[in-house]
Write a protein that holds these residues in place. Structure first.
Motif, PDB file in Angstrom:
ATOM      1  N   ASP A 179      -0.435 -23.188 -19.406  1.00 30.92           N
ATOM      2  CA  ASP A 179       0.544 -24.469 -18.649  1.00 30.92           C
ATOM      3  C   ASP A 179       1.296 -25.348 -19.775  1.00 30.92           C
ATOM      4  O   ASP A 179       1.987 -26.194 -19.227  1.00 30.92           O
TER       5      ASP A 179
ATOM      6  N   LYS B 265       4.556 -17.583  -4.956  1.00 36.95           N
ATOM      7  CA  LYS B 265       4.076 -17.818  -3.777  1.00 36.95           C
ATOM      8  C   LYS B 265       3.100 -16.664  -3.039  1.00 36.95           C
ATOM      9  O   LYS B 265       2.407 -16.505  -2.299  1.00 36.95           O
TER      10      LYS B 265
ATOM     11  N   GLN C 129      12.317 -27.878  -7.614  1.00 39.24           N
ATOM     12  CA  GLN C 129      11.844 -28.418  -8.805  1.00 39.24           C
ATOM     13  C   GLN C 129      12.433 -27.616  -9.811  1.00 39.24           C
ATOM     14  O   GLN C 129      13.220 -28.083 -10.870  1.00 39.24           O
TER      15      GLN C 129
ATOM     16  N   CYS D  27       7.057 -21.118 -10.645  1.00 39.60           N
ATOM     17  CA  CYS D  27       6.903 -21.942  -9.740  1.00 39.60           C
ATOM     18  C   CYS D  27       5.993 -21.245  -8.513  1.00 39.60           C
ATOM     19  O   CYS D  27       5.669 -20.266  -8.538  1.00 39.60           O
ATOM     20  N   GLU D  28       5.636 -22.222  -7.652  1.00 36.84           N
ATOM     21  CA  GLU D  28       4.943 -22.085  -6.345  1.00 36.84           C
ATOM     22  C   GLU D  28       3.518 -21.115  -6.554  1.00 36.84           C
ATOM     23  O   GLU D  28       3.236 -20.255  -6.027  1.00 36.84           O
TER      24      GLU D  28
ATOM     25  N   SER E 183       8.719 -17.060  -8.643  1.00 35.09           N
ATOM     26  CA  SER E 183       7.942 -17.642  -7.786  1.00 35.09           C
ATOM     27  C   SER E 183       6.785 -16.996  -7.388  1.00 35.09           C
ATOM     28  O   SER E 183       6.839 -15.613  -7.045  1.00 35.09           O
TER      29      SER E 183
ATOM     30  N   ARG F 212      -2.641 -20.684 -10.708  1.00 35.91           N
ATOM     31  CA  ARG F 212      -2.572 -22.153 -11.776  1.00 35.91           C
ATOM     32  C   ARG F 212      -3.648 -22.385 -12.768  1.00 35.91           C
ATOM     33  O   ARG F 212      -3.540 -23.102 -13.824  1.00 35.91           O
TER      34      ARG F 212
ATOM     35  N   TYR G  81       6.773 -25.303 -12.335  1.00 35.64           N
ATOM     36  CA  TYR G  81       7.014 -26.170 -11.208  1.00 35.64           C
ATOM     37  C   TYR G  81       6.063 -26.015  -9.960  1.00 35.64           C
ATOM     38  O   TYR G  81       5.805 -24.816  -9.589  1.00 35.64           O
ATOM     39  N   ASP G  82       5.777 -27.134  -9.250  1.00 37.45           N
ATOM     40  CA  ASP G  82       5.118 -26.988  -8.008  1.00 37.45           C
ATOM     41  C   ASP G  82       6.097 -26.395  -6.999  1.00 37.45           C
ATOM     42  O   ASP G  82       5.479 -25.455  -5.973  1.00 37.45           O
ATOM     43  N   THR G  83       7.298 -26.611  -6.998  1.00 32.76           N
ATOM     44  CA  THR G  83       8.197 -25.861  -5.858  1.00 32.76           C
ATOM     45  C   THR G  83       9.591 -25.279  -6.435  1.00 32.76           C
ATOM     46  O   THR G  83       9.818 -25.523  -7.619  1.00 32.76           O
TER      47      THR G  83
END
Length: 106
Positions: free
Chosen positions: A92, A46, A103, A76-77, A44, A83, A98-100
């Motif tokens: 990519d 994030k 997912q 993800c995130e 992640s 991105r 994945y976005d989340t």
């Protein structure tokens, strides 16, 4: 720099701060260790505030190693900037992104 959570047969790794040559190499070493006990790792992004090309190279090395050892690496995130780096370089199409978390963890 990162935190790991068990999600059944997958490990979810929250990457934090900057991913550059130094932190990326440490991250790669730790993720390779995690692959010894898990077949799937989800990273992640994030909490990542910055990633440069050296950090990106370490993530690419992780994917190469995962593919070689029949493991799965998912991302993800991602922030829009990170991105965009993956999109701009065509990565990519190579990585499972994945976005989340939900997912990615399926």
């Amino acid at each position: 720099m990162f935190e790991v959570q068990d999600k059944g047969d997958k490990k979810l790794v929250f990457v934090k701060g900057e991913v550059n040559a130094q932190t990326g190499s440490e991250l790669k070493k730790n993720i390779l260790d995690i692959f010894n006990s898990a077949n799937t790792v989800v990273l992640s992004f994030k909490g990542v505030v910055y990633m440069n090309s050296s950090g990106l190279r370490e993530i690419i090395d992780l994917l190469k190693n995962a593919n070689k050892t029949k493991k799965t690496l998912m991302l993800c995130e991602m922030t829009p900037d990170i991105r965009e780096m993956f999109t701009f370089t065509g990565l990519d199409k190579v990585f499972k992104i994945y976005d989340t978390q939900a997912q990615a963890l399926g």
